[in-house]
Design a protein around this motif. Sequence first.
Motif, mmCIF file in Angstrom:
data_model
loop_
_atom_site.group_PDB
_atom_site.id
_atom_site.type_symbol
_atom_site.label_atom_id
_atom_site.label_comp_id
_atom_site.label_asym_id
_atom_site.label_seq_id
_atom_site.Cartn_x
_atom_site.Cartn_y
_atom_site.Cartn_z
ATOM 1 N N LYS A 128 24.556 28.492 42.587
ATOM 2 C CA LYS A 128 24.305 29.601 41.589
ATOM 3 C C LYS A 128 24.985 29.528 40.041
ATOM 4 O O LYS A 128 25.975 29.121 39.969
ATOM 5 C CB LYS A 128 24.523 31.225 41.935
ATOM 6 C CG LYS A 128 23.444 31.317 43.345
ATOM 7 C CD LYS A 128 24.125 32.760 43.592
ATOM 8 C CE LYS A 128 23.197 33.086 44.920
ATOM 9 N NZ LYS A 128 23.796 34.365 45.871
ATOM 10 N N LEU A 129 24.085 29.419 39.111
ATOM 11 C CA LEU A 129 24.555 29.574 37.623
ATOM 12 C C LEU A 129 25.224 30.921 37.552
ATOM 13 O O LEU A 129 24.753 31.949 37.467
ATOM 14 C CB LEU A 129 23.501 29.550 36.889
ATOM 15 C CG LEU A 129 23.801 29.182 35.467
ATOM 16 C CD1 LEU A 129 24.562 27.755 34.945
ATOM 17 C CD2 LEU A 129 22.381 29.131 34.443
ATOM 18 N N PHE A 130 26.489 30.948 37.412
ATOM 19 C CA PHE A 130 27.255 32.192 37.387
ATOM 20 C C PHE A 130 28.283 32.439 36.091
ATOM 21 O O PHE A 130 28.472 31.261 35.556
ATOM 22 C CB PHE A 130 28.268 32.438 38.622
ATOM 23 C CG PHE A 130 29.475 31.455 38.603
ATOM 24 C CD1 PHE A 130 30.452 31.622 38.010
ATOM 25 C CD2 PHE A 130 29.354 30.390 39.705
ATOM 26 C CE1 PHE A 130 31.581 30.810 38.274
ATOM 27 C CE2 PHE A 130 30.451 29.318 39.835
ATOM 28 C CZ PHE A 130 31.476 29.824 38.970
ATOM 29 N N LEU A 131 28.510 33.497 35.766
ATOM 30 C CA LEU A 131 29.248 34.082 34.718
ATOM 31 C C LEU A 131 30.576 34.809 35.518
ATOM 32 O O LEU A 131 30.332 35.824 35.880
ATOM 33 C CB LEU A 131 28.694 34.617 33.499
ATOM 34 C CG LEU A 131 29.718 35.219 32.684
ATOM 35 C CD1 LEU A 131 30.383 34.085 31.771
ATOM 36 C CD2 LEU A 131 28.760 36.304 31.744
ATOM 37 N N LEU A 132 31.677 34.379 35.201
ATOM 38 C CA LEU A 132 32.794 35.053 36.021
ATOM 39 C C LEU A 132 33.591 35.332 34.604
ATOM 40 O O LEU A 132 34.079 34.492 33.708
ATOM 41 C CB LEU A 132 33.551 34.155 36.781
ATOM 42 C CG LEU A 132 35.052 34.653 37.388
ATOM 43 C CD1 LEU A 132 34.652 35.892 38.020
ATOM 44 C CD2 LEU A 132 35.676 33.521 38.106
ATOM 45 N N VAL A 133 34.211 36.776 34.698
ATOM 46 C CA VAL A 133 35.125 36.992 33.625
ATOM 47 C C VAL A 133 36.176 37.441 34.128
ATOM 48 O O VAL A 133 36.548 38.148 35.202
ATOM 49 C CB VAL A 133 34.432 38.350 32.628
ATOM 50 C CG1 VAL A 133 35.601 38.800 31.809
ATOM 51 C CG2 VAL A 133 33.423 38.141 32.035
ATOM 52 N N LEU A 134 37.500 36.622 33.724
ATOM 53 C CA LEU A 134 38.861 37.047 34.303
ATOM 54 C C LEU A 134 39.572 37.821 33.071
ATOM 55 O O LEU A 134 39.917 37.248 32.150
ATOM 56 C CB LEU A 134 39.437 35.639 34.736
ATOM 57 C CG LEU A 134 38.873 34.903 35.651
ATOM 58 C CD1 LEU A 134 39.643 33.648 36.030
ATOM 59 C CD2 LEU A 134 38.878 35.701 37.194
ATOM 60 N N ASP A 135 39.817 38.878 33.112
ATOM 61 C CA ASP A 135 40.087 39.846 31.999
ATOM 62 C C ASP A 135 41.786 40.054 32.289
ATOM 63 O O ASP A 135 42.247 40.214 33.260
ATOM 64 C CB ASP A 135 39.413 41.075 32.095
ATOM 65 C CG ASP A 135 39.897 42.117 31.007
ATOM 66 O OD1 ASP A 135 39.886 41.540 29.899
ATOM 67 O OD2 ASP A 135 39.901 43.351 31.114
ATOM 68 N N ASP A 136 42.314 39.939 31.052
ATOM 69 C CA ASP A 136 43.713 40.045 30.916
ATOM 70 C C ASP A 136 44.455 39.180 31.942
ATOM 71 O O ASP A 136 45.379 39.662 32.971
ATOM 72 C CB ASP A 136 44.289 41.417 31.343
ATOM 73 C CG ASP A 136 45.521 42.000 30.750
ATOM 74 O OD1 ASP A 136 46.057 41.449 29.890
ATOM 75 O OD2 ASP A 136 46.186 43.016 31.570
ATOM 76 N N VAL A 137 44.697 37.751 31.502
ATOM 77 C CA VAL A 137 45.518 36.938 32.444
ATOM 78 C C VAL A 137 46.513 36.465 31.708
ATOM 79 O O VAL A 137 46.758 36.361 30.566
ATOM 80 C CB VAL A 137 44.576 35.710 32.630
ATOM 81 C CG1 VAL A 137 45.385 34.679 33.326
ATOM 82 C CG2 VAL A 137 43.218 35.784 33.152
ATOM 83 N N TRP A 138 47.732 36.501 32.187
ATOM 84 C CA TRP A 138 49.096 36.178 32.031
ATOM 85 C C TRP A 138 49.774 35.085 32.708
ATOM 86 O O TRP A 138 50.538 34.378 32.051
ATOM 87 C CB TRP A 138 49.819 37.357 32.184
ATOM 88 C CG TRP A 138 49.625 38.598 31.577
ATOM 89 C CD1 TRP A 138 48.818 39.416 31.768
ATOM 90 C CD2 TRP A 138 50.317 39.013 30.278
ATOM 91 N NE1 TRP A 138 48.743 40.426 30.891
ATOM 92 C CE2 TRP A 138 49.644 40.216 30.014
ATOM 93 C CE3 TRP A 138 51.411 38.733 29.626
ATOM 94 C CZ2 TRP A 138 50.185 41.042 28.728
ATOM 95 C CZ3 TRP A 138 51.673 39.439 28.564
ATOM 96 C CH2 TRP A 138 51.179 40.576 28.212
ATOM 97 N N ASN A 139 49.111 34.429 33.766
ATOM 98 C CA ASN A 139 49.391 33.188 34.524
ATOM 99 C C ASN A 139 49.511 31.949 33.414
ATOM 100 O O ASN A 139 48.325 31.510 33.050
ATOM 101 C CB ASN A 139 48.660 33.121 35.483
ATOM 102 C CG ASN A 139 49.026 31.836 36.344
ATOM 103 O OD1 ASN A 139 49.944 31.645 36.872
ATOM 104 N ND2 ASN A 139 48.008 30.829 36.465
#
Length: 299
Positions: A94-105
């Motif tokens: 699948k062609l996907f869009l993933l948002v990872l919001d507010d990352v500090w790592n």
Amino acid sequence: MVISSGDKADDVSIIVIPIVGMGGLGKTTVAQLVYNDDRVKGYFNLRMWICVSDDFDVKKLVRSIIESATAGAKCDISDMDPLHHRLQEVLRGKLFLLVLDDVWNEDHEKWDRLRKYLMCGARGSKIIVTSRSYGVAEIMGTVEPYSLGVLSEEDCWSLFRERAFRDRGEEEANPNLVAIGKEIVSKCGGVPLVVKALGGLLRSKKEEKEWLSVRNHRSNIIEDGSGILPALKLSYNSLPSPMKQCFAFCALFPKDYNIPKNTLIQLWIAHGFIPAKLSSAGKEVEDVGNESFNDLLRR
């Protein structure tokens, strides 16, 4: 950047676009505008949004991604191997869009582990990462970060006047407040969250001395290294005592949790944060709680 094909990405099957900037600039807002854009909705087979914050637990994130991809269906798998297989089932091809919001790592190994699990999507899948840290962007990004700058003073004033005045007539009737407001805006450092917070704070204050008190609070409301907290603290300090309790109580909910409004109001009442004496003029205590909620929302 998001809806372009991945052909130019060499051997990178997933393109990671970092959005970087200090707190209060609107990184999450920009990501939301992109995520909900009709062109983006039509381009990707699957869109997922994950609030990461300071807990970059790979197993927990994989579980959250699966739940987001399956319209919130609860995932109770606890072991990593079956979790990985389930993620592959959900994302494969699948062609996907993933948002990872507010990352500090900034731990490279943790990101490598998560990225490896996401490689089963179609070529050209995208990940948007929002972060305050250019270190995060360096570790995770496959393209140059999209850096958010501050707003122009003109845009800041436009935002402030929308919050601080009910309409243009009220603004025109108070030229002294307008002059003071422009001085306040000039000290906000171009940070929209600060402008909105102070505009909301002053909306219910109509005396010049109240506006001057905010203007004179510091030489600069945004100071080097202090971020947005001084401005938000200024807004908090102006709350009536019962509303301070109501606001502080919300800290019991996890970050990014969707708080049910009516449940929250009932909890405030149960803890005695809505004094019965405030229930006047035939208003029920729930009505007073609702007013408190709306007042906090405005601020």
